[in-house]
Scaffold this motif. Structure first.
Motif, PDB file in Angstrom:
ATOM      1  N   UNK A 197       0.925  -1.205  -0.198  1.00 44.81           N
ATOM      2  CA  UNK A 197       0.072   0.183   0.268  1.00 44.81           C
ATOM      3  C   UNK A 197       1.297   1.749  -0.102  1.00 44.81           C
ATOM      4  N   UNK A 198       1.900   1.515   0.753  1.00 45.71           N
ATOM      5  CA  UNK A 198       3.010   2.717   0.793  1.00 45.71           C
ATOM      6  C   UNK A 198       3.270   3.095  -0.741  1.00 45.71           C
ATOM      7  N   UNK A 199       3.514   2.053  -1.504  1.00 40.03           N
ATOM      8  CA  UNK A 199       3.809   2.534  -2.685  1.00 40.03           C
ATOM      9  C   UNK A 199       2.625   3.471  -3.168  1.00 40.03           C
ATOM     10  N   UNK A 200       1.392   2.864  -3.420  1.00 38.32           N
ATOM     11  CA  UNK A 200       0.121   3.464  -3.648  1.00 38.32           C
ATOM     12  C   UNK A 200       0.155   5.208  -3.114  1.00 38.32           C
ATOM     13  N   UNK A 201       0.278   4.836  -2.111  1.00 43.23           N
ATOM     14  CA  UNK A 201      -0.221   6.098  -1.208  1.00 43.23           C
ATOM     15  C   UNK A 201       1.173   7.412  -1.426  1.00 43.23           C
ATOM     16  N   UNK A 202       2.484   6.564  -1.662  1.00 44.96           N
ATOM     17  CA  UNK A 202       3.677   8.237  -2.246  1.00 44.96           C
ATOM     18  C   UNK A 202       3.101   7.707  -3.923  1.00 44.96           C
ATOM     19  N   UNK A 203       2.556   7.276  -4.399  1.00 39.25           N
ATOM     20  CA  UNK A 203       2.212   7.756  -6.293  1.00 39.25           C
ATOM     21  C   UNK A 203       1.091   8.139  -5.770  1.00 39.25           C
ATOM     22  N   UNK A 204       0.091   8.573  -5.022  1.00 41.90           N
ATOM     23  CA  UNK A 204      -0.818   9.168  -4.905  1.00 41.90           C
ATOM     24  C   UNK A 204      -0.723  10.834  -5.189  1.00 41.90           C
ATOM     25  N   UNK A 205       0.426  10.608  -3.792  1.00 41.93           N
ATOM     26  CA  UNK A 205       1.007  11.920  -2.802  1.00 41.93           C
ATOM     27  C   UNK A 205       1.187  12.546  -3.978  1.00 41.93           C
ATOM     28  N   UNK A 206       2.431  12.030  -4.793  1.00 37.94           N
ATOM     29  CA  UNK A 206       3.140  12.746  -5.606  1.00 37.94           C
ATOM     30  C   UNK A 206       1.852  13.411  -6.944  1.00 37.94           C
ATOM     31  N   UNK A 207       1.354  12.295  -7.725  1.00 38.44           N
ATOM     32  CA  UNK A 207       0.308  12.752  -8.407  1.00 38.44           C
ATOM     33  C   UNK A 207      -0.283  14.012  -8.272  1.00 38.44           C
ATOM     34  N   UNK A 208      -1.013  13.821  -6.955  1.00 36.52           N
ATOM     35  CA  UNK A 208      -2.048  14.997  -6.644  1.00 36.52           C
ATOM     36  C   UNK A 208      -1.299  16.422  -6.237  1.00 36.52           C
ATOM     37  N   UNK A 209      -0.259  15.734  -6.168  1.00 31.14           N
ATOM     38  CA  UNK A 209       0.426  17.658  -6.120  1.00 31.14           C
ATOM     39  C   UNK A 209       1.172  18.317  -7.055  1.00 31.14           C
ATOM     40  N   UNK A 210       1.617  16.827  -8.152  1.00 31.65           N
ATOM     41  CA  UNK A 210       1.968  17.454  -8.859  1.00 31.65           C
ATOM     42  C   UNK A 210       1.185  18.482  -9.802  1.00 31.65           C
ATOM     43  N   UNK A 211      -0.473  17.779  -9.925  1.00 31.29           N
ATOM     44  CA  UNK A 211      -1.642  18.287 -11.000  1.00 31.29           C
ATOM     45  C   UNK A 211      -1.729  19.615 -10.204  1.00 31.29           C
ATOM     46  N   UNK A 212      -1.738  20.317  -8.773  1.00 32.01           N
ATOM     47  CA  UNK A 212      -2.059  21.214  -7.975  1.00 32.01           C
ATOM     48  C   UNK A 212      -1.487  22.070  -7.606  1.00 32.01           C
ATOM     49  N   UNK A 213       0.401  21.893  -8.563  1.00 25.15           N
ATOM     50  CA  UNK A 213       1.238  22.486  -7.739  1.00 25.15           C
ATOM     51  C   UNK A 213       1.664  22.960  -6.214  1.00 25.15           C
ATOM     52  N   UNK A 214       0.962  21.686  -5.541  1.00 23.82           N
ATOM     53  CA  UNK A 214       1.474  22.017  -4.175  1.00 23.82           C
ATOM     54  C   UNK A 214       2.722  21.764  -3.820  1.00 23.82           C
ATOM     55  N   UNK A 215       3.534  22.557  -2.801  1.00 28.81           N
ATOM     56  CA  UNK A 215       4.984  21.795  -2.743  1.00 28.81           C
ATOM     57  C   UNK A 215       4.905  20.433  -1.291  1.00 28.81           C
ATOM     58  N   UNK A 216       5.748  19.737  -1.441  1.00 34.24           N
ATOM     59  CA  UNK A 216       5.824  19.125  -0.364  1.00 34.24           C
ATOM     60  C   UNK A 216       6.693  18.751   0.254  1.00 34.24           C
ATOM     61  N   UNK A 217       6.693  18.733   1.643  1.00 37.98           N
ATOM     62  CA  UNK A 217       7.643  18.255   2.746  1.00 37.98           C
ATOM     63  C   UNK A 217       7.853  17.199   2.845  1.00 37.98           C
ATOM     64  N   UNK A 218       8.368  16.099   2.264  1.00 34.88           N
ATOM     65  CA  UNK A 218       8.691  14.725   2.946  1.00 34.88           C
ATOM     66  C   UNK A 218       9.534  14.709   3.932  1.00 34.88           C
ATOM     67  N   UNK A 219       8.761  13.360   4.792  1.00 36.17           N
ATOM     68  CA  UNK A 219       9.745  13.551   6.061  1.00 36.17           C
ATOM     69  C   UNK A 219       9.371  11.609   6.237  1.00 36.17           C
ATOM     70  N   UNK A 220      10.814  11.443   6.195  1.00 33.88           N
ATOM     71  CA  UNK A 220      11.227   9.817   6.028  1.00 33.88           C
ATOM     72  C   UNK A 220      11.987   9.511   7.231  1.00 33.88           C
ATOM     73  N   UNK A 221      12.145   7.827   7.122  1.00 32.06           N
ATOM     74  CA  UNK A 221      13.682   7.375   7.404  1.00 32.06           C
ATOM     75  C   UNK A 221      13.967   6.766   6.468  1.00 32.06           C
ATOM     76  N   UNK A 222      13.135   6.942   5.625  1.00 34.04           N
ATOM     77  CA  UNK A 222      12.966   5.861   4.320  1.00 34.04           C
ATOM     78  C   UNK A 222      14.016   6.419   3.271  1.00 34.04           C
ATOM     79  N   UNK A 223      14.653   6.067   2.384  1.00 33.10           N
ATOM     80  CA  UNK A 223      16.272   7.540   1.711  1.00 33.10           C
ATOM     81  C   UNK A 223      14.912   6.560   0.328  1.00 33.10           C
ATOM     82  N   UNK A 224      14.794   5.375  -0.358  1.00 39.44           N
ATOM     83  CA  UNK A 224      14.192   5.050  -1.249  1.00 39.44           C
ATOM     84  C   UNK A 224      12.701   5.519  -1.071  1.00 39.44           C
TER      85      UNK A 224
END
Lengths: 311, 311
Positions: free
Chosen positions: A191-218
């Motif tokens: 599910x991780x991958x789907x959710x990330x893709x969703x965030x990326x897709x929606x934010x780039x479509x709307x021009x929303x900047x993202x501050x993504x916090x993670x301990x996962x470099x991938x």
């Protein structure tokens, strides 16, 4: 897109104010995020990523407080805003997604109502109209059968679905900046991958900047143009993502990258290769307050300092 | 919701049967009988012939299982038997006393809720404040005070010294007679409610979804109204139910103290003269009250918390 940064964080200090010397847990952190850009913040647990994020929207829990620096959002220092002005900004211009979708939603209210709150709060709508907009918002995060799902309670949804609801809430008012604090850590890998893709897709479509916090470099590498590495309350490196992977400069970043498993390297000529781990423990707050916090760990220690002895 | 209610009400029946059996058995094995208590003057032994005749008259010479069968068939027809002492149907005896008890219980609980819940709420919103400390010290005192002693104290102060209120009696149902016993009976649940509410508010205020609500840009007042109150109510309703349910039993002492003509004082009087049918009936009423309140609480739960209806 203009070149003026959307967020300009300068010399941020977070700590516990009061008696004796202030104990800073986040120290001298600064970075900029351009409009529409995705910026990643990596670091291990306790390195101050989440505190940095929470201080951006002024939701630090007492006794923690911002003890220094500037948080310039569209040129205006958020630290100087009144509580009321800050509330207007929160959710509307800067939205946040949290790590735990299981507990981040109110168990006693329908998800539709929890999305609709955004329109009532920031768009001055009545509940009826807001509820209709909530259906659209659910549809936009690809929740199947949104007309029915708005009436569902969080306990009737899976973790992935709940995180989609959180995304719908966060993006409801088309914010300029989305802070995603470990949005996928608590989810199944599939599910991780789907959710990330969703965030990326929606934010780039709307021009929303993202501050993504993670301990996962991938995760960061997939989504972010630039990345900052935090280590024991400091930002030790800030680079283009590509450059960082190609040529990590800070010893801690090298350690982090060394700890990543690589495909095909398991059965090398020299037999199985072990993953490198980072020695030592996170320093406690006492030693953090001393000057050379990186002393607390071996591989990160600078050879020159080692020769000179230290704490 | 309707199905849930009906199911919960049906579940009361087997419990009630078990309780009836238990009460019946216990009072059959308790030494002493109505006949012997009538004859006992403390000097001469009772005439055995007389005792046997009385026992026969009250049906006490039949074997236990036959008496229980009679009792249960009577119960099914809402016939609780006949009082040994007054020769009136037990149902009438209890009916004459029940309303005074209900009035007292409802007044005491209303007092506890109206004062206790807001106090706990305010204390929790300002933890560590003077009001918080005073409330919590008061709550601990309220819990540890013996009720009869508090009752005597109130009687002394408000009736004897100040002369504001009547010290005891029913006063033909005048509310002035209700105040002192209701306050005495209400202090324990009040203290418990204040503590539970305070603990509940502090617990819920730390939940992730409260942070989510703040990140939406909600004012603190809205966070409380939209997301805190209902979640706290789930916890508070439990305490209200338990206290309200056990109140009939607790009222026994208070009713005796204030000469309140309720079923509590009826119970005490009937036990002392071994008027078994009245004792059994009274206890049964207290148990039914407890079961009904518990069922009511479950139904209220289901109305507040959508997760309960499912299971």
């Amino acid at each position: 897109m203009s070149d003026a940064p959307l967020l300009d964080l300068r010399n941020l200090h977070v700590g516990i104010p009061g008696r004796g010397a202030p104990l800073d847990i986040v120290r001298d952190v600064g970075f900029t995020i351009l409009p529409g850009e995705a910026f990643g913040l990596v670091g291990e647990s306790g390195s101050g990523k989440s505190l940095t994020a929470l201080s951006l929207i002024r939701l630090l829990k007492k006794p923690l407080a911002v003890s220094g620096g500037e948080i310039l959002f569209k040129g205006e220092d958020l630290r100087n805003l009144s509580d009321k002005a800050m509330r207007r900004l929160r959710g509307d211009r800067i939205a946040m997604i949290f790590q735990e979708p299981m507990t981040a939603l109110n168990p006693l209210k329908t998800v539709g109502r929890q999305i609709a709150e955004m329109f009532v709060l920031h768009r001055g709508m009545g509940w009826g109209e807001a509820q209709k907009r909530a259906v659209d918002a659910l549809a936009s995060v690809h929740v199947p059968a949104p007309e029915e799902r708005v009436r569902a309670y969080p306990f009737q949804m899976s973790g992935g679905m709940r995180q989609r609801v959180m995304i719908a809430i966060a993006l409801a008012c088309d914010p300029d900046l989305l802070i995603a604090d470990e949005p996928t850590t608590a989810l199944d890998v599939t599910v991780q991958d789907e959710v990330l893709k969703l965030i990326a897709e929606l934010c780039s479509a709307r021009g929303t900047a993202v501050l993504l916090i993670s301990h996962d470099l991938g995760v960061i590498a997939n989504m972010c143009q630039r990345v900052g590495v935090m280590y024991q309350g400091r930002l030790v490196e800030e680079r283009d993502t590509y450059d960082l992977f190609a040529d990590p400069r800070h010893p801690y970043t090298q350690g982090l990258l060394g700890a990543l498993p690589r495909l095909g390297s398991r059965h090398g000529e020299a037999g199985r290769q072990r993953l490198v781990d980072i020695d030592g423990m996170i320093a406690d707050r006492e030693s953090l307050s001393r000057e050379f916090c990186s002393e607390a760990r071996n591989p990160v220690r600078d050879p020159r300092q080692r020769a000179g002895g230290g704490a | 919701m309707l199905r849930f209610t009906i199911r919960r009400l049906l579940q009361v029946i087997p419990t009630l049967l078990a309780v009836a059996l238990l009460i019946f058995v216990i009072f059959s094995v308790v030494p002493g009988s109505f006949a012997s208590s009538l004859m006992a003057d403390g000097r001469t032994a009772a005439d055995p012939e007389m005792l046997a005749r009385l026992n026969e008259q009250f049906g006490l010479d039949k074997p236990l299982y036959l008496r229980f069968a009679d009792y249960i068939t009577g119960l099914a027809r809402f016939d609780l038997g006949t009082s040994f002492r007054t020769r009136e149907p037990v149902l009438d005896v209890i009916n004459a006393r029940l309303w005074a008890s209900l009035k007292l219980a409802v007044a005491a609980m209303a007092f506890a809720i109206v004062v206790g819940v807001p106090l706990g709420f305010i204390a929790a919103l300002r933890p560590g404040s003077l009001l918080d400390s005073v409330t919590m010290i008061g709550a601990v005192s309220g819990l540890s005070l013996p009720q009869f002693w508090l009752g005597l104290l109130l009687m002394y102060l408000f009736a004897l010294v100040l002369g504001w209120l009547p010290s005891f009696g029913y006063g033909g149902g005048s509310w002035r007679y209700l105040i002192l016993p209701a306050i005495t009976l209400g202090v324990t649940p009040l203290a418990l409610l204040a503590r539970t509410t305070r603990a509940g508010v502090l617990e819920i205020a730390n939940e992730d979804f409260i942070r989510t609500a703040r990140s939406k840009g909600m004012s603190e007042a809205r966070v409380v109204r939209w997301h805190l109150v209902r979640n706290v109510m789930v916890l508070v309703v439990t305490t209200i139910g338990l206290q309200f349910g056990s109140m009939m039993g607790q009222a026994v002492v208070i009713e005796k103290l204030f000469s309140w003509p309720g079923i509590g004082s009826l119970l005490v009087d009937s036990v002392s003269i071994r008027d078994t049918p009245v004792v059994q009936g009274t206890i049964l009423v207290i148990v039914v009250w407890f079961l009904l309140i518990n069922t009511l609480v479950d139904i209220v739960y289901a109305a507040i918390d959508p997760r309960i209806k499912q299971t």
